[in-house]
Every structure is written in C-alpha cells, then in structure tokens.
Write an enzyme that holds these catalytic residues in place. Structure first.
Site, PDB file in Angstrom:
ATOM      1  N   TRP A 127       0.831  -1.317  -0.139  1.00  0.00           N
ATOM      2  CA  TRP A 127       0.066   0.197  -0.205  1.00  0.00           C
ATOM      3  C   TRP A 127       0.928   1.871   0.217  1.00  0.00           C
ATOM      4  O   TRP A 127       1.663   1.648   1.069  1.00  0.00           O
ATOM      5  CB  TRP A 127      -0.659   0.030   1.091  1.00  0.00           C
ATOM      6  CG  TRP A 127      -2.042   1.532   1.170  1.00  0.00           C
ATOM      7  CD1 TRP A 127      -2.774   1.887   0.893  1.00  0.00           C
ATOM      8  CD2 TRP A 127      -1.906   1.948   2.360  1.00  0.00           C
ATOM      9  NE1 TRP A 127      -3.376   2.645   1.474  1.00  0.00           N
ATOM     10  CE2 TRP A 127      -3.370   3.071   2.313  1.00  0.00           C
ATOM     11  CE3 TRP A 127      -1.333   1.735   3.621  1.00  0.00           C
ATOM     12  CZ2 TRP A 127      -3.608   3.516   2.986  1.00  0.00           C
ATOM     13  CZ3 TRP A 127      -2.263   2.899   4.703  1.00  0.00           C
ATOM     14  CH2 TRP A 127      -3.055   3.912   4.338  1.00  0.00           C
ATOM     15  N   ASP A 208      -1.168  -6.121   8.946  1.00  0.00           N
ATOM     16  CA  ASP A 208      -2.068  -4.926   8.431  1.00  0.00           C
ATOM     17  C   ASP A 208      -3.456  -5.810   7.732  1.00  0.00           C
ATOM     18  O   ASP A 208      -3.412  -6.253   7.091  1.00  0.00           O
ATOM     19  CB  ASP A 208      -1.920  -3.920   7.019  1.00  0.00           C
ATOM     20  CG  ASP A 208      -2.379  -3.043   7.141  1.00  0.00           C
ATOM     21  OD1 ASP A 208      -3.642  -2.612   7.435  1.00  0.00           O
ATOM     22  OD2 ASP A 208      -2.120  -2.025   6.178  1.00  0.00           O
ATOM     23  N   ALA A 210      -6.589  -4.755   7.420  1.00  0.00           N
ATOM     24  CA  ALA A 210      -8.028  -3.088   6.935  1.00  0.00           C
ATOM     25  C   ALA A 210      -9.055  -3.783   6.542  1.00  0.00           C
ATOM     26  O   ALA A 210     -10.329  -3.337   6.025  1.00  0.00           O
ATOM     27  CB  ALA A 210      -6.972  -2.486   5.792  1.00  0.00           C
ATOM     28  N   LYS A 243     -13.699  -0.202   5.615  1.00  0.00           N
ATOM     29  CA  LYS A 243     -14.524  -0.785   5.089  1.00  0.00           C
ATOM     30  C   LYS A 243     -15.618  -1.385   5.411  1.00  0.00           C
ATOM     31  O   LYS A 243     -16.636  -1.943   4.281  1.00  0.00           O
ATOM     32  CB  LYS A 243     -13.017  -2.076   4.325  1.00  0.00           C
ATOM     33  CG  LYS A 243     -12.088  -1.067   4.051  1.00  0.00           C
ATOM     34  CD  LYS A 243     -11.320  -0.420   2.866  1.00  0.00           C
ATOM     35  CE  LYS A 243     -10.244   1.155   3.317  1.00  0.00           C
ATOM     36  NZ  LYS A 243      -9.967   1.782   2.289  1.00  0.00           N
TER      37      LYS A 243
HETATM   38  C1  LMR Z   1      -7.221   2.749  -0.811  1.00  0.00           C
HETATM   39  O1  LMR Z   1      -6.209   1.772  -0.497  1.00  0.00           O
HETATM   40  O2  LMR Z   1      -7.736   3.373  -1.579  1.00  0.00           O
HETATM   41  C2  LMR Z   1      -7.607   3.384   0.429  1.00  0.00           C
HETATM   42  O3  LMR Z   1      -6.850   2.115   1.667  1.00  0.00           O
HETATM   43  C3  LMR Z   1      -7.582   4.669   0.782  1.00  0.00           C
HETATM   44  C4  LMR Z   1      -6.000   4.835   1.151  1.00  0.00           C
HETATM   45  O4  LMR Z   1      -5.820   6.111   2.228  1.00  0.00           O
HETATM   46  O5  LMR Z   1      -5.542   4.889   0.255  1.00  0.00           O
END
Ligand code: LMR
Length: 393
Positions: A127, A208, A210, A243
């Site tokens: 990410w 993580d 999420a 989410k």
């Molecule tokens: C994403 O990866 O699109 C989400 O987790 C939103 C973000 O904060 O980046």
C-alpha cells in the site's frame, strides 16, 4: 517560516477522487480509491450502522472524553471479531485508533520505542502509504519479493528467500488478507511456512488487516492471524472498520498487540496509549460506538454480517465478470488472475502511460500502477471497460 517549504506532491491514491470529480464526462468510471460502492455507484451507510447510530443518538447523554484507549466495549468486540468468540485474550491488548492508518502509525511509533534499530520489511509492492507512515516514525524499511506481475500470483519461494535477509528482531509487515494493491494472497499452507520462518529467525509480524470480510469471509479472512497467534510469541495488528463497516470518514480502527505474557502486553499497551496521546490524544468516538452497538447486539450483528457478505459476493461476481469480459476482448487468458484474486483490488499489469491513456481517452480512473477498485466496476459496463483496456495494450 513557510518560504522554506516546497509544495507536497498530490497523494497518488486520494488525488484520484479530486481528478475524477472534476471530470465532466458522464461516462467516466471511478476505479481509484478503495471505497466500496453498490451497483448504482453509491457508498451507502450500512443498514446496521444507520440503526446503531439512531440508538446512539437516542441514548447518548454526554460528549465528555471516553478515555485514551477509546470505547472499551469496541475494543473487546474487535478482539472477538479478529480472534473469534472463544479466543484466549489473556496475552492480548486492544485500543481503538483513528482509522487503520492511526493504528499503523501507533504500532510504528511503538516499535521504534521498543527496538530503535529494527528494519521493517514491506512486500514489493505494498500500500502506497505504508512506507511514508514508517518513515514518519523514523523506522528504516526494506522490501521482500511478493508479486509476480507476469502470472498475477505470489512469488512465494522468492518471498521466503527474501525474508531470510532480515536480521533477528526485524519487523515483517504482512497483509492479513486482501493484499493491497495486488489482490494476490498467501494460502493458509503458505502462512504456516511464513510462521515457521518468523519463529525460527526471531522476526516480528506486523499485520495490516484493513479488509476483513472482503476476501473469503469474515472468519476465513482471519485464519492467517489466528494461525500466527498460535505460533509466534509476539505480534502487532492494525485493523480498520473503514471498509467492512463503511465508516470511512469517521476514522475507526484498532491496534491489537499479542505479548509473550499478560504482563508484557500490558506494558506494551500502556506505551501504545502514550503514543496515541501525543499523536491525537484520543480517538473519535461516534462510529466506534456504533460498531460496538452492532457487535454487542445479536440481531444487528447478524444484519451487518449479511450485508457485508452481500458486498463480498458482489465483488467476487464482478471479478469473474470482468475476467470473462477481458478474456473475450483480448482473446487470451492473460487477465484470468483477476477472478482468482481476493479483496478490493487487483492490478491489470498496465504501464503508467497506458493508465494515463485510459483516463484521458475514456475517463477511466485507476491508480498509476494499474490497481483498480473492484467495487467501482459496473455490472453492465464490464465489456466496455474490457474493450478500453485492450485498446491501450
Ligand atoms: C486505498 O488503498 O485506496 C484506501 O486504503 C484509501 C487510502 O487511504 O489510500
């Protein structure tokens, strides 16, 4: 003062929403930021959340501070959600945080205090906000191989080999489920091998989590962390309700720590609370209280689970439909991996220039690495999208 600063570059993910909103083309498609959308393209408030908010509104008599760790009922509920109703929580600590990112940063600062010379190992890719969060906590980072772009699968052998370069005491950041940005996940048998390597080399897992409930199911998505908890002496988890409860803007997440024993995790938890105290003093209450109400009420809990399951199944159908459309349009199985992946994202494997063309020529918005948000797909426009993708190859 401010003349010393230069403008920060736009956020690679969040800025997509700004560009999308400004685009006047009615046929535009938003496959950017990881936000769930229904078939009409709306991010609705989940029914159970709406009901819990009503109950909260009717029953709340004060807005005074809740406390440094947030809502204790929420914290207990999240522990059960992640580890199951009958889990042994004696070596665990949980505190509510300002979203999943708040949890990540809290854990990062805690790790810096606990082991200042630890390197945090990130999957390649990961990410986009992981490295900046760790950098802000002054933790050095390194990467381990993860994704094989050619096959769309995890390079598992290379991953294990790469992790062997970590030194004892280093931290391995792993996506508990629904890998972001690739959608390629480890199988449980592979998690077993990762767990063995972590134990053998004295590496600390930082998970993580999420997207619990967006992959194979609410319980199934926690199988890896539950497995790890039976094997490793210590672990940290950053979870998010953004989410799975669709409470994005309200910022609800949690830090979960697993310690060697009750005493050591209590000490670590007390340090985590002093981290959040200096970051933002205490987490916002509203949606965390709503989540607590849902988790404590059998009927609401069941409603929420059913709605979440519908969202998950819809994303799975979209994955299959999009992979089929791409198969037809490209006359190849090149994109079949999309149906096998889990979670909110996959990468199409396009170059940045091709992603730009999709935006400029068709009004199709996705992240520059060709990550697309599965929930942004429209059932009746899959063929059109597949055609556009194939036209820029
Ligand atoms: C994403 O990866 O699109 C989400 O987790 C939103 C973000 O904060 O980046």
């Amino acid at each position: 003062m401010f003349e010393t600063l230069t403008a920060a570059p736009p956020d690679k993910i969040l800025n997509l929403s700004v560009l999308y909103k400004a685009d006047p083309r009615p046929e535009k498609m938003d496959l950017g930021v990881g936000v769930y959308k229904d078939a009409s393209g709306a991010t609705v408030i989940m029914k159970a959340v709406r009901e819990a908010e009503k109950r909260l509104y009717d029953s709340q008599s004060t807005k005074t501070y809740v406390g440094m760790g947030g809502d204790e009922g929420f914290n207990k509920g999240i522990l059960k959600m992640v580890f199951g109703d009958n889990a042994d929580l004696s070596r665990m600590f949980a505190c509510q945080t300002a979203g999943g990112s708040g949890a990540l940063r809290t854990i990062a600062d805690l790790l810096k205090r606990a082991k200042p010379d630890a390197t945090v190992w990130l999957s390649d890719p990961t990410w986009a906000n992981h490295a900046p969060i760790l950098k802000a906590a002054n933790l050095p980072t390194a990467t381990y191989p993860y994704f094989d772009a050619a096959s769309g699968a995890v390079k598992f052998d290379a991953m294990l080999e790469g992790l062997k370069a970590a030194k004892p005491g280093d931290v391995i950041l792993l996506h508990g489920c629904c890998h972001n940005p690739t959608g390629a996940n480890l199988r449980l048998a592979q998690w077993e091998k990762v767990a063995a390597l972590l134990v053998e080399r004295n590496l600390f897992p930082f998970i993580d989590l999420a997207y619990q409930g967006f992959g194979d199911g609410l319980e199934e998505d926690c199988a890896p962390v539950r497995l790890l908890a039976t094997k490793v002496p210590e672990m940290a988890i950053a979870t998010s309700c953004s989410k799975n409860f669709s409470v994005y803007r309200d910022r609800v997440g949690a830090v979960i720590l697993l310690g060697k024993d009750a005493e050591s995790v209590k000490i670590a938890g007390s340090q985590a609370l002093t981290v959040t105290r200096v970051l933002y003093s205490m987490p916002p209450d509203h949606a965390a209280a709503a989540v607590r109400i849902i988790l404590e009420d059998d009927a609401l809990h069941a409603n929420w689970k059913a709605e979440l399951e519908d969202m998950r199944l819809r994303m799975l159908n979209l994955r299959k439909g999009f992979a089929d459309a791409l198969r037809r349009q490209s006359n190849s199985d090149r994109f079949d991996f999309i149906a096998d992946h889990r979670g909110m994202f996959s990468r199409l494997g396009l170059t940045e220039a091709q992603v730009d063309r999709l935006r400029d020529e068709y009004g199709i918005y996705m992240v520059g690495d060709s990550r697309f948000n599965v929930a942004g797909l429209k059932e009746d426009r899959l063929e059109e999208l597949a055609k556009a993708v194939v036209s820029v190859l």
